[in-house]
Structure formats: C-alpha cells, structure tokens
Design a protein around this motif. Structure first.
Motif, short mmCIF file in Angstrom:
data_model
loop_
_atom_site.label_atom_id
_atom_site.label_comp_id
_atom_site.label_asym_id
_atom_site.label_seq_id
_atom_site.Cartn_x
_atom_site.Cartn_y
_atom_site.Cartn_z
N PHE B 99 0.73 -1.12 -0.23
CA PHE B 99 0.38 0.03 0.17
C PHE B 99 1.01 1.38 -0.14
O PHE B 99 0.41 2.62 -0.24
CB PHE B 99 -1.11 -0.08 1.09
CG PHE B 99 -1.47 -1.09 1.03
CD1 PHE B 99 -3.31 -1.09 0.48
CD2 PHE B 99 -1.53 -2.19 1.88
CE1 PHE B 99 -3.83 -1.88 -0.28
CE2 PHE B 99 -3.16 -2.78 1.28
CZ PHE B 99 -3.58 -3.09 0.76
N ASN B 103 2.00 1.60 -4.65
CA ASN B 103 1.01 2.72 -4.83
C ASN B 103 1.13 4.09 -5.00
O ASN B 103 1.03 4.94 -5.86
CB ASN B 103 -0.27 3.48 -3.09
CG ASN B 103 -1.10 2.10 -3.29
OD1 ASN B 103 -1.11 1.11 -4.39
ND2 ASN B 103 -2.05 1.89 -2.52
N THR B 136 -8.23 -1.02 -4.91
CA THR B 136 -7.37 -1.21 -3.81
C THR B 136 -8.14 -0.50 -2.58
O THR B 136 -7.55 -1.08 -1.09
CB THR B 136 -6.69 -0.09 -4.64
OG1 THR B 136 -5.71 -0.50 -5.79
CG2 THR B 136 -4.88 0.23 -3.73
N PHE B 189 -6.26 -6.32 -4.41
CA PHE B 189 -5.15 -5.71 -4.67
C PHE B 189 -4.44 -5.59 -5.81
O PHE B 189 -3.69 -4.14 -6.55
CB PHE B 189 -3.81 -5.39 -3.61
CG PHE B 189 -2.66 -4.71 -3.76
CD1 PHE B 189 -3.03 -3.61 -3.14
CD2 PHE B 189 -1.85 -4.85 -4.60
CE1 PHE B 189 -2.02 -2.12 -3.60
CE2 PHE B 189 -0.37 -3.82 -4.30
CZ PHE B 189 -1.20 -2.43 -4.00
#
Lengths: 237, 592, 265
Positions: B99, B103, B136, B189
């Motif tokens: 994350f 990301n 996500t 994800f």
C-alpha cells in the motif's frame, strides 16, 4: 470419541433427571482407583530450551499422563456423577486456578463446573501460550507474557479438554469441565471422595486421560458412606 | 502509432457533484491523489506499527500505554504477546510493500503525471482507472479489518509462507479469519494493480500528443511504463496464488499442504501439496515487486536530478536500457529468496548468476547518476537533497546485495537482520526517498502551493542521518547472526546485541518523529503555502507547461505539440538555461 | 549545502566502515570443517562491497561539494569520457566482481550441498516443530523405526509419532531435546518438519537449512571443536518462533559414547 460419547450421555441423562435440591449432609461415595497390568514408565522431560524453567528442577520433571502410586493406585482420574444428579442451577462463584510454574501445569488435571470461572496464571519468567484444544466448546489460543494479569475464561458445555502450550511442547494438561458439583480428582494414593450426595440412584463415571472411562451405579439411601472402586487396565506403551 | 494524432477529446465532462469530483472521480489527477493519500495513511500506520515493534524488542515486558485498547488478547495488561508482535510485523510488511511502495511512486505519481507528461487529457480507460483505485481501497479496508477481529491480524509475515498460512487456526492466532482477510485483500490489490498497469501501458502507447515520440518521453514516464509492464506480469501470478491459498484454507484443497502434518495435536486432513509451490509463486511475484517499487523511484529521481543539476544525465538512453534490463532480469532471479528452502541445490547456482548480473545495470544507472553530477550546477532545494540521498541509500542497499546473491553466504546470512537491513535500505528507504523527492517536487503542481523549503531541509537531514542510524546497524546484527522476526531475544548469544537494538529503537523513534515535520509541512502548505508559479523548478517536461494545479483537461483545451526532448537543460533557451518540451522554437541539434 | 552534504556522506561512509573493520559485531569463531571457505568468501565479498560502498559515497560527496550552483551561470560540463566510459567502467568493475564472487563462491556451496555425507557419518534425525527441535538416534540396532503422525503424543514425550508397541525398531530409538554429537566425526542430519516450515541455524557451524513439511532434507557437517552452542529457527513458524531453539553439544568421542549409553537405559 469415547469422550464425546460420555459427554452426550451425561447431557441426555441430566435432561431427564429429577430435580432434587442438594442438601448438606447426605451420603458420601469414597473409593480408590487402581490398575492392573504394566503401565508405561513416566519419561523424563528435557527442558533444555527454556533454561529459566530447567534450572528449577534438580531431578527432571516426569511425564504425567500416567501417574501411579504404591499399591498400583492411579492419580489424576476424574470421578464424577454423570447421571442421576440434579441439574445444577448455577455455577459456583469461586474461580478455579490453573497455574504455569516451572514450565509445568499445576494441577495436571483441573476439574471444574460448566460456567465456573477459570483463571490461568503465569508464575514463570517466560511467556507461555495456553491452547486448550476444545472440540465442543469454543477453542481459544492465547499467550501470556510474564507479569500480565490472569486470563479469565468460562466453558458452557461439559467436555474433557486437552491443554497444551504451543511454546513449550512438553507442557500438557487437562480441563475436566463437568455439569455437576459432585466431582473429584483422585489423589496421589488413588483416593477420591464425593460428599453431600442426596439420596438417589447415580451413575458414577471415572475418566483417565490414557485409559478411557469406566462407569458404575451407586445408590445412596440416606446419610451413609458407600465405597466405589475403579480398576483400569494399564498398557505398557 | 499515435505520434501524429492530436490529443483525443476528453472522454468525460468535468464533474460538478462532490461525489463525482472527489470520491468516484474519473479524473486521473484525483485518482492519483487518492492513491497518494492512501499511501500516506498506510505509511504512517506502518510506521506506528514499527514503533510498537521496536519498543517491544528492547523493553519486552513493559506495558505500552493504550495498546490494550487496540487489542485485548494481543496485549493483556498492555504487554505485547509474541503473536501480536507477529501480527504487527505482518501488517507492517503488507502495508509498506503493497500500500505504500507500490501505491505512491507508481500508482500515485504515475496516475497524476503520466498523462500530463505525454500531453494527454486523461488515462486511456478512466473507468478502469477509477475501479482500480476503489478495488485497492477495498483491499485496504479488508486488510485493516483484521485488526478488529478477536484473533487479530495474521502472524505469518507479509510472505505468508505455507503451510503456516494455509492450515488455519491450528497453527496459531490470527491464522483463521485474519489470514483469510489478508489473502482476500492481497487478491483484490492484485486486481487493482492489473487494471492500473494495463491502463498505464495503453495510455503511454496510444495517447501521446503530437510530437511526443517514445524517445521524447520524460524519464519518469519511461519508468512508469516499464514498471507497468513488470507489474502486469507479476501481479498476474500473485492473484492466482492468493486464490489457491484461499481454496486451501476454505475449500479443503491441498495445493500447498503435504500429508502427515500434525499441528496443535491435530493431524491435518490434507495431502499432496507442496509448500515450495507457494514460495515459487510468491517470489515470482515478490522479486519483480522490488523493482515495481524502485524503478518508478529511479525515474522520479532521474527526472528531478536533471532539473536540479541543470544538465541532462550522461545518457538517458543507457538508463532506459538498464531499467528494461533490470525489469527483464527480475523475472529470472526469484529463486535467490529460496536458496536454503530445500529446492535442488544446483538451482541455487543457476539463480545466483542472474542475481549477480542484475547488479551490472543497477551499477550503470548509479554511476550515471553520480557521474552526471560532475560539471553540474546543482541547486540544493529539498527535492534535490532527497534525490541525492536516494542515490546514497541506493548504493548502501545495493552493495549488501552482493552478499545475499551468493548462496554460500546465504548459508550464514539468510534469515538474519542482514536481510532486513538490505531490503529496508534498497527497497524501503530508497523508494521512500524517491516518494519524498517526488512530493517536494510535484506538490506545487498538484496543489498550486509551494512547500516550505526550510522545514523540508530539516526533514531531509533528520531523515537522511536517521535512516543510516537505523538500518546500517541491521547489517552488523546480521553479521553477528541475529535472527529476524523474533518478538523477543531470549537466546544467550543475542544478549550482547541488545544495546545495539536499543540504539536502533531510539533512532527509529527520532526518525519517525521527524516525519511529523513532513506531515505538518504537507498539511500547512496545502492551505497556507505560498502560491506556486507554473514552473517553479525551471523544468522542461509538459506538466510544467500548464497551470498549477492543472485544469480538469490538463492543458485548458490547448493542443500541445512537442518539439523538444525532455532533458534540454544547460542550453541557451528562451527563458534561461533550459528549453520546454513544447517550446515553439525549432529543435537544435538532436539532444542526447 | 553541498559541502554539508559532503561532510555527512563522509561521516556515514567512515562511520559504517569502522565497526566492520574492527569486527565489533562479526561472525563467531567457526567450528566446522567447511566453514573456512564461507568465511573466506565473506571476507572477500566484504572487501569488494565495502570498497564499492565507500568509494561511491566519497565520489558522490566530492561531486556535490564541487558542483553546487554558483549563480554565475557556469556552463555545464560533462564527465570526461561520458556515458561510454561509465558503462565500460561499470561492466568491467562489477563484471569482474560478479565473476570472481560467482565462480569462486560456488566452492563453499558445493562443499555443503553437492558432496554426499561420508559413509561413516553418524545418522541423526532432527524434527522441527512448533516450537522446538527434537533429535532421534537409531539406538543399538542402528535402525530408525517408522513414523506415524497419528501416534504423536507430546504430553507423553512421543514427539516423532513412534509406535514401539508394533514397531520393534522404534523401541531402542533415543530421543533427545539437545543435539549431542562427537567432535571431528561427520554427522548426517535428516531434517523432518512435523507441522510448518522451520529452519536449522547454528552460527558457529556455518549451517543453515530450511525444514520443508513433506520433504526429508539431508544435511551433513563435521564439528571440530568441543563446546555448547545454540541451534535456532530462522524461518517464521508461528507465535513461539522467537523461543524455538535447542543446544548443540559437541563432546569428545568418549563423552559422547557415555552420554549415548546413559540415554539408552
């Protein structure tokens, strides 16, 4: 298998049992648990991996799944009224304690009642993990670092629950959760005593972790003491 | 291809409703900010978890105030249990790798700037883009939900090695529903990343404005493009791996579980699976994942370095080729995570070789960065400092790779803090420096306001010195054989290392606290910062040819025509020493 | 600002190098017959990576100190030789390093993994489980009894799942919680996992190997020094991972024989 059968039997029996109020006084059942044959020898426990525990023993701690006394007596046998006793309206308010000391469970077999409070304490300087492998009740698995408050739990169904510590594989014990206030665990000389039994016809069950269960009928007709002995067949392995 | 085509008309009108504008937005800029915001929340969460872990490691039996409120079972009386430590460890790794490191540099900055840098109005598939973020986001919620179930998050680490992760509750707390939530979260994800990667590839290939040839793409866009190619192949393997894991857990299959396992006195009802299968699938994703985190950071840093040095890199083409080589080789080296896993020992040597080879393109890129500084006119603003810091930590994390690439040294170092030091330095810290450099650099464009440079520099110095204080000693611990993933150090030989652990913990608290300066700067500047001009850094790429922040369609209806390469610094231009990509002047001698 | 960054980089490079050079935190003394090869490889890699690290930081420091923005519009110049020189240097330097480390480094690996255990090696089975190691010696009959996972009973110290009632070979098997071995004698370790993945790591022995459930993995070594060492688990195996350990006791042959005799009583 045997375990759950006996529990089911207990439940069924209790459902149809007559409601009798337990009165102080009444009859008493005493007895002795012995074995025939050759039991396996207790094995020494090597705690090398946990020095803080190992150093508490001058002679090694022995396995406790079969503990015998002189005269072929058998310790840690749970004897309880499995049928014929009145339903218990409530659990006692006192808690029972299961202690972890020297990487060892004290007592090895702890009997208590359904819905009675169980306190698990850690007297060691190391973290323990308490994992009672309940199959009928809710299974839980908790660690207890040194110096933390006791773990408090309750079980709402009768069951013999094997307890293990995941951190120290040799640590093994039992919870005997029964649905009666009439239970005892045989002591070092194999003896047990169930006092305060009101008159009635009872089924008495004796349970041993390695040798299974035995039952016998006993009738109490007043303020008397009856004797009931159990003899288990020991296995060498 | 699309070189000659005019930008396509915007596929959707500017939204007016709050929900369409800020929540379910189709605008790549808003989606980019959403990804960045999610990464920001995750990084602070992950950092707090690391604080709790570092505290527990050195003050094992001390109660942590308030921790009891987070988890009754995980911290009886406030003292962390061993399993809760592992829960936090799992969540720290998962949050940071997925994350944050995936990301922010890729999905966050990439979404915002890739379309602008190629002169497009939006991504090729705006709806896919919105979906990729929201999938996500749901993945994030599912992961965080594991904190709120009684058993807590899983305790199997971010690598979720089977059979520990596959057999369920018998193996320990957190491995029942906690592990299910983890597997579902990571599966989601993957879906989000696959959608995003496809979108990036299609956008780069099809939506370039007139004159934006592939060789005129800014280096950051190249990096995002290469990363999306890596990601497309990597996440496509992790997704089915997660599905198989879930099947093993809930449907009674045995992909990863062999016969005869006795866990918590319970003979497991499985047979025929292989724990190594999970490791192969996981690391086939897991190693490229390192490059998914680091290649965008390389691109961002190269992009910023050129604007700071006021000259192009010695050769951007060499950097492109090296990045492509890294991406390609990253698929041949996964076995180096498994040298000691019990796979055929011959394969260790086979995997070792490309692992050592991959250091060649990485070294070339590093030497190009350092060599390019020679003869530069370096401007030491905050983004430049973080970029230079990136180069330093990338070298520090890279050289330890020489050790771990050799199976014979893995015999000693595998499973120790040396590995932790290596990947934190080269993947964690380096990529975070890339993200921070990008934030200071692009914040003015994204918000229309400048960040405070003094606070930025204080933040840099504390962070730069701090990360060395934290992660360099990890290597020393590794040489001393300090095993990783231990919640407490009970072994006799680890006792002399405790003072070093204490030093690391204190350094971690201080460095972590320094990040609050960054957070303050970010929030303060967003509302009270000085208004940003169109091109505060005198940079050349297209994002600096539009207003700060850009209008909804990025260029206010202008049709951008690109006449120049992306790196024309140190030349005599119309406005100074640089030429914007869309400057009308005819191109001088072919750059580079 | 450039000068400050240069100084900090300098301090970082030197500060990192000192503990390495002083071996403040380093590998313990090697007690295995193969470990010297790993140690040699480690030192060579340390030298090469260390030089690369320090050199890169110093050059970076020098360049940032020298090439800050002078505000007077100095014309940017390029490194002599340009990208070509950099690429050639990188390939030459790292390529040689890679070749050297890769080619010569394989010997240590081969010693551990490609050679078979000596024929007179002492066979010992090690079982890893949540959270401990247990070791099994074949006993006087020289045979290991078969394993029956369903017979495992840890409360009764039956960690391996032996069935002595039916398997004659199991009756004399010796189970120990510590790995006791004779010095200078090849040991052949058969690695077996009871539940999940674990690892066997002894720093002094320069041995580390994963246990993989479902696989029996052979491992062999010879310890050259009498003493007591720690065996730890390096593969995340659950909540008690930190406490999963055992002791390795290397004894003289006479002491070992005596210990073995004691155990089989």
């Amino acid at each position: 298998m045997q375990l759950s059968k006996s529990c089911t039997a207990t439940l069924t029996a209790l459902t149809f049992a007559a409601i009798v109020t337990a009165a102080p006084g009444g009859g008493t059942v005493t007895g002795k648990v012995t074995y025939t044959g050759t039991p396996a020898k207790p094995k020494p426990i090597d705690m090398a991996k946990e020095p803080s525990c190992a150093k508490q023993y001058t002679t090694p701690l022995m396995t406790e799944n079969v503990v015998t006394g002189s005269g072929n007596t058998l310790e840690y046998v749970v004897v309880y009224i499995s049928a014929g006793a009145p339903d218990e309206s409530s659990a006692p308010s006192t808690a029972v304690t299961f202690d972890q000391k020297g990487c060892h469970y004290t007592p090895h077999v702890l009997a208590f009642q359904v819905n009675q409070e169980l306190k698990v304490t850690n007297s060691d300087q190391t973290s323990h993990n308490i994992h009672p492998l309940a199959k009928i009740n809710r299974e839980w698995n908790k660690s207890q670092p040194p110096g933390t408050p006791p773990i408090s739990e309750k079980y709402d169904k009768p069951e013999f629950i094997s307890v293990k510590c995941n951190i120290h594989p040799w640590m093994h014990g039992w919870f005997a959760v029964v649905k009666t206030s009439h239970y005892a665990v045989s002591d070092g000389s194999g003896e047990f005593k169930l006092p305060n039994l009101p008159p009635g016809k009872y089924t008495l069950t004796a349970w041993h972790e390695s040798y299974g269960t035995q039952t016998q009928e006993v009738t109490i007709s007043g303020n008397e003491t009856k004797s009931a002995n159990f003899v288990f067949t020991a296995k060498p392995y | 291809m699309s070189d000659a085509s005019a930008p396509v008309a915007h596929q959707h009108a500017a939204p007016t409703g709050l929900l369409r504008k800020y929540v379910f937005s189709l605008d790549h800029k808003m989606i980019g900010k959403q990804y960045y915001g999610l990464a920001l929340v995750s990084v602070f969460l992950g950092m707090i978890l690391s604080w709790l872990m570092r505290f527990h490691l050195v003050w094992t039996n001390a109660a942590i105030p308030g921790l009891r409120l987070l988890s009754k079972n995980g911290a009886p009386g406030g003292v962390m249990t061993p399993e809760y430590y592992l829960s936090l460890l799992t969540m720290h790794g998962t949050l940071m790798v997925f994350f944050v490191l995936t990301n922010a540099p890729f999905a966050g900055f990439g979404n915002y700037f890739l379309p602008i840098q190629i002169g497009a109005e939006d991504m090729a598939f705006p709806r896919f883009n919105m979906m990729s973020f929201w999938v996500t986001f749901v993945a994030f919620l599912v992961l965080i939900a594991s904190f709120f179930i009684p058993d807590g998050p899983p305790i199997s680490g971010w690598t979720a090695y089977a059979p520990l992760s596959a057999v369920g509750k018998d193996a320990g707390p957190g491995l029942a529903w906690g592990q299910n939530l983890w597997a579902i979260s990571i599966g989601l994800f993957c879906v989000g990343q696959l959608l995003g990667s496809l979108n990036f590839i299609a956008t780069t290939l099809d939506l370039r404005t007139k004159g934006m040839t592939l060789s005129r793409l800014p280096i950051s866009t190249w990096a995002w493009f290469i990363t999306s190619c890596i990601g497309l192949l990597a996440f496509a393997v992790l997704l089915p791996a997660c599905v198989l894991l879930i099947l093993d857990r809930v449907a009674g299959t045995s992909f990863f579980i062999p016969a005869g396992l006795v866990i918590s006195d319970h003979l497991q009802p499985h047979s025929g699976g292989s724990p190594l299968l999970w490791q192969h699938l996981f690391w086939f994703f897991g190693h490229p994942e390192v490059y998914i985190a680091i290649v965008p950071a390389m691109g961002i840093v190269s992009h910023i370095l050129m604007a700071s040095m006021r000259k192009p890199l010695l050769s951007v083409k060499v950097v492109y080729v090296s990045m492509i080589a890294i991406g390609f080789l990253s698929y041949m080296v996964w076995g180096h995570h498994m040298f000691l896993s019990g796979m055929n020992p011959f394969s260790a040597l086979v995997f070792s070789f490309p692992t050592l080879i991959i250091t060649i393109p990485a070294t070339i890129i590093t030497m190009i960065w350092i060599g390019s500084i020679y003869g530069a006119n370096l401007r030491f603003h905050t983004p430049a400092l973080f970029s230079l810091g990136f180069v330093s930590v990338f070298v520090a994390g890279g050289v330890s790779g020489f050790f771990l690439a050799q199976p014979s040294l893995d015999i000693y170092l595998h499973g120790t803090y040396f590995v932790v030091g290596h990947f934190h330095m080269v993947m964690g810290v380096a990529a975070i420096f890339g993200i921070l450099a990008g934030t200071y650099f692009w914040f003015p464009k994204m918000s229309g306001r400048m960040m405070n440079d003094t606070l930025g520099k204080i933040h840099f110095w504390l962070t730069f010195i701090g990360v060395y204080c934290i992660f360099m000693p990890f290597h020393f611990l590794g040489f001393a054989g300090n095993v990783r993933r231990y919640s407490t150090f009970v072994d006799d030989y680890l006792q002399p290392l405790l003072p070093l652990h204490k030093f690391i913990s204190i350094a971690a608290f201080v460095t972590g606290a320094a990040q609050l300066i960054f957070l303050y700067n970010l929030i303060y500047s967003r509302f009270k910062g000085a208004p940003a001009p169109e091109n505060p850094w005198e940079a050349t790429s297209l994002e600096w040819s539009t207003t700060s922040p850009p209008p909804f369609d990025n260029f206010g209806g202008r049709h951008i025509v690109v006449n120049h390469g992306p790196n024309e610094y140190g030349v005599d231009g119309a406005h100074g020493d640089f030429i914007m990509q869309d400057s009308p002047e005819p191109e001088p001698a072919a750059g580079d | 600002m450039g000068k400050l960054l240069a100084v900090v980089l300098l301090v970082i490079a030197i500060g990192s190098a000192i503990p390495i050079l002083m071996h403040t935190w380093w590998m313990p003394e090697d007690i295995s017959s193969h470990g010297y090869m790993i140690d040699k490889q480690m030192s060579e890699t340390m030298a090469e990576s260390g030089i690369a690290f320090v050199a890169a930081q110093l050059v970076l420091a020098g360049f940032v100190a020298m090439f800050g923005d002078k505000k007077n519009g100095r014309k940017a110049t390029h490194l002599p030789g340009g990208a070509k020189a950099v690429v050639i240097a990188a390939i030459a330097l790292v390529g040689t390093e890679v070749l050297a480390l890769g080619v010569f480094g394989k010997d240590a690996w081969a010693e551990v993994y490609f050679k078979k255990a000596a024929t007179d090696a002492l066979p010992i089975q090690v079982q890893a489980e949540q959270f401990g190691f247990y070791f099994r010696y074949a006993g006087p009959d020289g045979k290991f009894g078969p394993l029956h996972p369903d017979k495992i009973d840890e409360g009764n110290q039956n960690f391996f799942g032996l069935d002595p009632a039916n398997d004659v070979e199991s009756r004399d098997d010796i189970i120990a919680a510590s790995l006791v071995i004779p010095v200078n004698k090849p040991i052949s370790l058969m690695m077996h996992a009871k539940d999940v993945g674990h690892s066997f790591y002894v720093r002094e022995l320069r041995i580390q190997q994963d246990f993989v459930p479902g696989l029996d993995i052979p491992m062999h070594f010879t310890a050259t020094k009498v003493g007591k060492y720690e065996i730890v688990c390096t593969q995340l195996c659950g909540l008690g991972h930190y406490n999963m350990r055992a002791y390795l006791e290397v004894k003289s042959q006479e002491d070992f024989d005596q210990w073995l005799k004691q155990q089989s009583q």
